[in-house]
Write an enzyme that holds these catalytic residues in place. Structure first.
Site, short mmCIF file in Angstrom:
data_model
loop_
_atom_site.label_atom_id
_atom_site.label_comp_id
_atom_site.label_asym_id
_atom_site.label_seq_id
_atom_site.Cartn_x
_atom_site.Cartn_y
_atom_site.Cartn_z
N LYS A 53 3.38 30.26 7.37
CA LYS A 53 2.67 31.26 6.57
C LYS A 53 3.60 32.45 6.32
O LYS A 53 4.62 32.60 6.97
CB LYS A 53 1.43 31.77 7.33
CG LYS A 53 0.29 30.75 7.43
CD LYS A 53 -0.47 30.60 6.14
CE LYS A 53 -1.55 29.55 6.22
NZ LYS A 53 -1.06 28.17 6.39
N SER B 235 -0.64 24.96 1.30
CA SER B 235 -1.04 26.37 1.29
C SER B 235 0.11 27.32 0.92
O SER B 235 -0.11 28.50 0.68
CB SER B 235 -1.61 26.78 2.65
OG SER B 235 -0.58 26.84 3.61
#
Lengths: 240, 427
Positions: A197, A160
């Site tokens: 993230k 991701s």
């Protein structure tokens, strides 16, 4: 005339020493026309490699032997009065009847990291021109880790964050001292799981953004079980 | 005389359990117990586990194992590689806050706070607490007082009163000190222990306050100078300074419980050899050599015909050379062996430690101090095992299968010290 000639001699012996195929101190001394048992009192022999040399009866009074490798040398009957022997390696040296008055000696500390300090053989009087400029080796720890007690390594599982240059099975360096800011790449704890993230802190909203179009941003609200674990400072990505 | 002495006791909350939770954050909320070596009993538990009925510190694990099957409880074996590393991180973070830090145990430290003025102290302590939590993930509690013993008392209360938020300063607060001492059982005072505790209780001295207010001669008569010092400390007179330099080690012990009963002499010998090798390695790390060696072995305390025996010997010349120590250890082990005993635990203790560079030579030993080969061999052994992992190179006598090895069925990863065991982050 005399001066000029001796200058020429000096040049010659320097050339000879530079050309010599040996690193052996005694050989080099011989080329320089020096007698190790007489000519090295008070000499600068810092860092010299004298491993296994036969220095029986040598006059080394006041010589500077700091950092010299004297392992397995024979120093029987030698005079080391006032010599500096800090960090010299005397492993296995034979010291029968050696004069060891006034010496300064601190046993070599083997647990230090090995800094590549000048081990160039140095003939008396002609030190290596680089000697004063040696700075030790580059240390990646020093470069990458500012707070050792608060720095952790973690391994990435997933894709991701590919847009931020973070690939699966890369290693991330995480510094827990740094304050997470808008735009920081962080390790966050979501529902008890560690995840990496990009942190978005704007307009009173907290978002965790992926760097891959296949993943949606995650909005943090008062019901999310959320905590910042640390700030990612570097990625270690193997290319082979 | 200096009167403004001020000492903080830092104690990590449920240290082993917290270390586990830093890398597996689910475990802050799920009930977690950490087990003693050999997965024997509970040694550390987090708050949610404390709330579970029947789960206590010291409880044998087999009595609560069923809770792990239903997922009500998570168990972990002791992961000392991880706890040791996390302890180092906590201690070096504490050193940012005081010039005098005494590392007292794996999860406790005394800090001198003399350099902080009294009205800033509580705030400063909160900052220490927040910093350690942020940098390492480990929650701590801080008790502050004039003496180490009183700091311990303060710390004891901090953990029980949530409103304090982990910090209690009782320096110069004599009313608060009396309150705390009055509610503290005498046995829970630092340094009193079980034996003195029972003795004092029998004399009617059942609280720390009553102990503090005893007459000096009475204490000295029953508990000697050590006891008197302790009572002075309760009165706020500091007798035990913060010791920054660790004292030289007096002995080195390696012992383990066996994962299964040891019935063959060969297995006991393997274990003793392994323990001796580990102890010798510790000595070499600290540049020490042992002058005497003891070996002990015992059967299970919970079974009939409990057997426990130990024997020691002096070495002709002090050494830290593994093969020499093993030879002595096995000679002793042979004397402890009995065919009709199932051994449950054994250990090796190295004593009479001296600096390895100042070894007294013996008249009767053929030890050759000029021979550097044994030293080089040990250096090579240690270096290889440090670089490639414990027991990469080992003595065959340590055994290959080691079926006696301590149980550690619920071991977590060595998250901070192994490249191949790093924590995974979802991405």
């Amino acid at each position: 005339m005399n001066d000029k000639q001796s200058g020429q001699d000096l040049q010659d012996s320097i050339q000879q020493i530079l050309a010599a195929k040996t690193d052996d101190f005694l050989e080099l001394a011989k080329i320089a026309g020096l007698n190790p048992t007489e000519d090295f009192a008070g000499a600068n022999l810092k860092g010299t490699d004298l491993r296994g040399a036969d220095l029986r009866g040598a006059d080394l009074r006041g010589a500077d032997l700091r950092g010299a490798d004297l392992s397995f040398t024979t120093l029987d009957g030698a005079n080391l009065d006032g010599a500096k022997l800090m960090s010299a390696d005397l492993n296995g040296a034979s010291l029968n009847f050696t004069v060891l008055g006034n010496i300064s000696y601190q046993p070599k500390f083997t647990e230090q990291y090995s800094l590549n300090l000048y081990m160039t053989p140095v003939a008396a009087g002609f030190p290596s021109p680089a000697e004063d400029y040696i700075e030790g080796q580059l240390d990646l720890n020093q470069y990458l880790i500012k707070h050792p007690a608060a720095t952790f390594f973690v391994r990435v599982a997933g894709d991701s964050m590919v847009g931020a240059g973070i690939h699966s099975s890369d290693i991330l360096i995480v510094d827990r001292v740094l304050e997470p800011k808008h735009g920081s790449i962080v390790i966050a704890v979501i529902n008890g799981e560690l995840t990496v993230k990009r942190l978005h802190l704007k307009d009173e909203r907290i978002l965790l953004l992926a760097e891959n179009d296949d993943y949606h941003p995650l909005e943090i609200n008062e019901y999310t079980d959320f905590e910042i674990w640390g700030v990612v400072t570097n990625v270690i990505h193997s290319l082979c | 005389m200096k009167t403004d002495r001020c000492i903080a006791l830092i104690d990590c909350n449920s240290f082993y359990a917290s270390c586990e939770a830093v890398f597996d954050p689910r475990l802050w909320k799920l009930p977690l117990v950490v087990l003693s070596s050999n997965d024997g009993c509970v040694v550390s538990m987090n708050k949610p586990a404390r709330a579970l009925e029947g789960v206590d510190k010291g409880k044998p694990f087999f009595q609560i194992r069923h809770l792990t099957y239903s997922g009500k409880l998570v168990a972990r074996s002791s992961n000392f590689t991880l706890y040791g590393d996390m302890s180092n991180r906590v201690m070096s973070t504490l050193k940012l806050f005081s010039p005098a830090v005494q590392i007292y145990s794996i999860d406790e430290a005394f800090l001198s706070l003399e350099h902080i003025s009294h009205y800033q102290r509580t705030e400063y302590a909160h900052r220490i607490r927040a910093t350690v939590r942020q940098h390492t993930g480990i929650p701590i509690s801080i008790g502050i007082a004039e003496t180490k013993t009183l700091a311990k008392v303060a710390n004891h209360h901090v953990k029980r009163i949530a409103e304090l938020d982990g910090v209690l300063d009782i320096t110069s607060n004599y009313i608060r000190q009396e309150e705390l001492l009055a509610t503290l059982a005498v046995e829970d005072v630092w340094g009193i222990g079980y034996r003195w505790g029972k003795m004092l209780e029998a004399e009617g001295i059942d609280t720390a306050l009553k102990l503090r207010d005893q007459l000096d001669w009475y204490i000295k008569k029953h508990m000697g100078v050590v006891g008197l010092r302790l009572v002075f400390e309760l009165r706020g007179i500091s007798c035990l300074p913060v010791e920054v330099h660790s004292r030289p080690r007096k002995s080195c012990m390696v012992s383990r419980s066996f994962g299964k009963p040891v019935k063959y002499q060969r297995e006991l010998e393997e274990a003793i050899t392994t323990f001796t090798a580990r102890a010798a390695r510790k000595l070499r790390q600290e540049h020490l050599a042992a002058g005497a060696l003891s070996v002990f072995a015992n059967s299970s305390r919970f079974k009939e015909n409990y057997y426990s025996k130990s024997a020691s010997c002096h070495l002709l010349t002090a050494t830290n050379h593994t093969p020499v120590l093993v030879r002595y250890a096995l000679t002793i082990a042979d004397k402890l062996w009995r065919d009709d005993v199932e051994f449950a635990k054994a250990g090796v203790i190295l004593t009479r430690l001296t600096d390895q560079d100042m070894i007294q030579l013996s008249l009767f030993d053929d030890y050759n101090s000029e021979d550097e080969r044994p030293k080089h061999l040990m250096e090579l052994l240690d270096e290889l095992n440090e670089r490639f992992g414990q027991e990469t190179l080992k003595f065959a006598a340590m055994g290959l299968n080691k079926c006696w090895q301590t149980r550690a069925q619920y071991l977590s990863k060595r998250w901070t010290t192994r490249w191949d065991e790093l924590p995974l982050v979802k991405c």
